[in-house]
Design a protein around this motif. Sequence first.
Motif, PDB file in Angstrom:
ATOM      1  N   ILE A 153       0.835  -1.207   0.000  1.00 41.29           N
ATOM      2  CA  ILE A 153       0.000   0.000   0.000  1.00 41.29           C
ATOM      3  C   ILE A 153       0.867   1.252   0.000  1.00 41.29           C
ATOM      4  N   PHE A 154       1.927   1.278   0.803  1.00 42.00           N
ATOM      5  CA  PHE A 154       2.806   2.441   0.828  1.00 42.00           C
ATOM      6  C   PHE A 154       3.570   2.614  -0.479  1.00 42.00           C
ATOM      7  N   ASN A 155       3.682   1.556  -1.248  1.00 43.44           N
ATOM      8  CA  ASN A 155       4.323   1.647  -2.571  1.00 43.44           C
ATOM      9  C   ASN A 155       3.305   1.768  -3.689  1.00 43.44           C
ATOM     10  N   HIS A 156       2.048   2.123  -3.325  1.00 44.27           N
ATOM     11  CA  HIS A 156       0.998   2.431  -4.307  1.00 44.27           C
ATOM     12  C   HIS A 156       0.659   1.207  -5.165  1.00 44.27           C
ATOM     13  N   GLY A 158      -2.323   0.069  -5.768  1.00 42.58           N
ATOM     14  CA  GLY A 158      -3.581   0.197  -6.490  1.00 42.58           C
ATOM     15  C   GLY A 158      -4.811   0.149  -5.602  1.00 42.58           C
ATOM     16  N   TYR A 159      -4.653  -0.106  -4.328  1.00 40.81           N
ATOM     17  CA  TYR A 159      -5.776  -0.055  -3.390  1.00 40.81           C
ATOM     18  C   TYR A 159      -5.254   0.431  -2.038  1.00 40.81           C
ATOM     19  N   GLY A 160      -6.198   0.842  -1.167  1.00 40.93           N
ATOM     20  CA  GLY A 160      -5.808   1.434   0.103  1.00 40.93           C
ATOM     21  C   GLY A 160      -6.195   0.585   1.295  1.00 40.93           C
ATOM     22  N   PHE A 161      -6.134   1.201   2.461  1.00 37.56           N
ATOM     23  CA  PHE A 161      -6.386   0.468   3.695  1.00 37.56           C
ATOM     24  C   PHE A 161      -7.853   0.059   3.827  1.00 37.56           C
ATOM     25  N   GLY A 162      -8.772   0.844   3.272  1.00 37.51           N
ATOM     26  CA  GLY A 162     -10.180   0.465   3.360  1.00 37.51           C
ATOM     27  C   GLY A 162     -10.457  -0.866   2.695  1.00 37.51           C
ATOM     28  N   ARG A 163      -9.957  -1.034   1.494  1.00 41.28           N
ATOM     29  CA  ARG A 163     -10.156  -2.301   0.794  1.00 41.28           C
ATOM     30  C   ARG A 163      -9.387  -3.434   1.463  1.00 41.28           C
ATOM     31  N   TYR A 164      -8.229  -3.108   2.000  1.00 42.72           N
ATOM     32  CA  TYR A 164      -7.453  -4.118   2.725  1.00 42.72           C
ATOM     33  C   TYR A 164      -8.220  -4.618   3.942  1.00 42.72           C
ATOM     34  N   PHE A 165      -8.818  -3.689   4.703  1.00 41.97           N
ATOM     35  CA  PHE A 165      -9.568  -4.098   5.886  1.00 41.97           C
ATOM     36  C   PHE A 165     -10.740  -5.007   5.523  1.00 41.97           C
ATOM     37  N   TRP A 166     -11.452  -4.684   4.457  1.00 40.42           N
ATOM     38  CA  TRP A 166     -12.652  -5.447   4.113  1.00 40.42           C
ATOM     39  C   TRP A 166     -12.332  -6.736   3.359  1.00 40.42           C
ATOM     40  N   LYS A 167     -11.421  -6.670   2.422  1.00 39.48           N
ATOM     41  CA  LYS A 167     -11.195  -7.802   1.515  1.00 39.48           C
ATOM     42  C   LYS A 167     -10.166  -8.794   2.059  1.00 39.48           C
ATOM     43  N   ILE A 168      -9.235  -8.342   2.887  1.00 37.63           N
ATOM     44  CA  ILE A 168      -8.146  -9.225   3.337  1.00 37.63           C
ATOM     45  C   ILE A 168      -8.167  -9.416   4.852  1.00 37.63           C
ATOM     46  N   MET A 169      -8.242  -8.316   5.611  1.00 34.47           N
ATOM     47  CA  MET A 169      -8.135  -8.443   7.070  1.00 34.47           C
ATOM     48  C   MET A 169      -9.345  -9.136   7.690  1.00 34.47           C
ATOM     49  N   LEU A 170     -10.554  -8.744   7.307  1.00 32.48           N
ATOM     50  CA  LEU A 170     -11.754  -9.314   7.915  1.00 32.48           C
ATOM     51  C   LEU A 170     -11.841 -10.818   7.708  1.00 32.48           C
ATOM     52  N   PRO A 171     -11.763 -11.321   6.468  1.00 33.80           N
ATOM     53  CA  PRO A 171     -11.801 -12.785   6.325  1.00 33.80           C
ATOM     54  C   PRO A 171     -10.600 -13.467   6.965  1.00 33.80           C
ATOM     55  N   GLY A 172      -9.449 -12.786   6.978  1.00 29.59           N
ATOM     56  CA  GLY A 172      -8.277 -13.368   7.613  1.00 29.59           C
ATOM     57  C   GLY A 172      -8.459 -13.516   9.116  1.00 29.59           C
TER      58      GLY A 172
END
Length: 466
Positions: A223-226, A228-242
Amino acid sequence: MVDDTLYITPHETALAVVATSMKKARLRLHILIVDSIMGGVLFSAGGMLYVMCEAEDAGLIDRGCRGIVSLFQGAVYALGLFFVIETGMDLFNSNVLFFTVGVLRGAVSVVDLVISWTVSFWINLASTIFVVYVICYLGGILKNPQYVEGTLRIAKRKIQATFMETFVRAIAGNFCVCLATYMQMMVKPPHVKFLMLFFPIFTFVAMGFTHVVADMFLVPCGIFNHCGYGFGRYFWKIMLPGALGSIVGGVFFSVMIPWLLHIVVIEQDMKKLNLPAYEEKDEQPMLNMDSRVVRVDHQSKDAARMSADRFDSGSLSGSEKEYEEKTTGLKTYTSATCGAAARARSVSASKVGVRRVIRSPKGVFPVAGMGPPLRKERTIASAYTGVGESGESGEKARDEDEDLENQDDKQDGDELVEDNPCDAEQCRMSTGLMRALTRVRTKARGDIENAVCGSPEGGVLKGKIR
């Protein structure tokens, strides 16, 4: 039981998990926060090496040797978990193991579980992102072109998985992490601990399973290297199911192996085979680390009783008493198998102003040097009845123990604790449920006794009922 003191059995390991949950439940909030901060920092070491393998071995990936790179990444990731375990820090994924078994055993409450999971999860996230941004990004490491390319590949690979795929991978990932945490508790030498946790971690990383705390480092790098997506999508798409998958995988492992197979089943067999009870204690109660359970042999118990007798009789000098109180915080290690005699000594000692025996939580093992047990810890059902404590004589001895314990509590001004006559043989999950079922059973037995007392066979039937 094994004779080598460097190794413990699976049953002892499961009890060590219970003791560890009790330790973690006693942590003050600010200590839990500090532990979780350092847990995230130390675990980031595995993520750093993972990114390094991805960035520096780009040539192998371009040649179609992705599998070799995955093996390298699996081989180095275990270092982060090893650092966390050896220093006694808190990690969300391993706390799922400890508190699940602790709640099932009745050693900690659901509130303790929720607090530990919530605090460790969000503090692990905050400290890991701090390491990514301050140490790795502002430090210039992630700005290296090779590392930029590597972090982007990782971030895009993570986001390509569907919600359900990430959830299932997280189940498998935390099952492996809990297995690694559990297996390393069976041994004491640090180098053997590393080997025991290495193979489960190697398996889940090389196979591409998901670890929610690991993703807290890997995804923000992209994410810090851009990416293509930000923390919002990370929280919903990766962190929550993880996170959900990690809870399911950790709970499944904790229920099936440590609690069911290594506590419930073994203790049932001990009672059915009428095996003698044995005592265990926590070898390192003063440390914020995984408990290491060791057996207390009869010679050690006899020496402890002799020390207690000398303490009560006044044969110890003032300096010896002061040393004994300061170093151990108690006169002797006691459990349900010690009987009424040890507690009688504690009552007599308290009457003359001498520090009394600190009773350990029932059904676990003596926890030395940790202070008086909490109320919820004193309601754990005793799993070890020992030989010669059945029938009317056993009930009479237990009644005497309870009376002495209540007298001791009254003298200290403690709140009296309701007796818990529960039986681990019935495999109940919480102390409250165990109490309720026990009351129903006791009432039913009393009704049957009253019904048969008038018959000629009443005495025989009453003996069988007992």
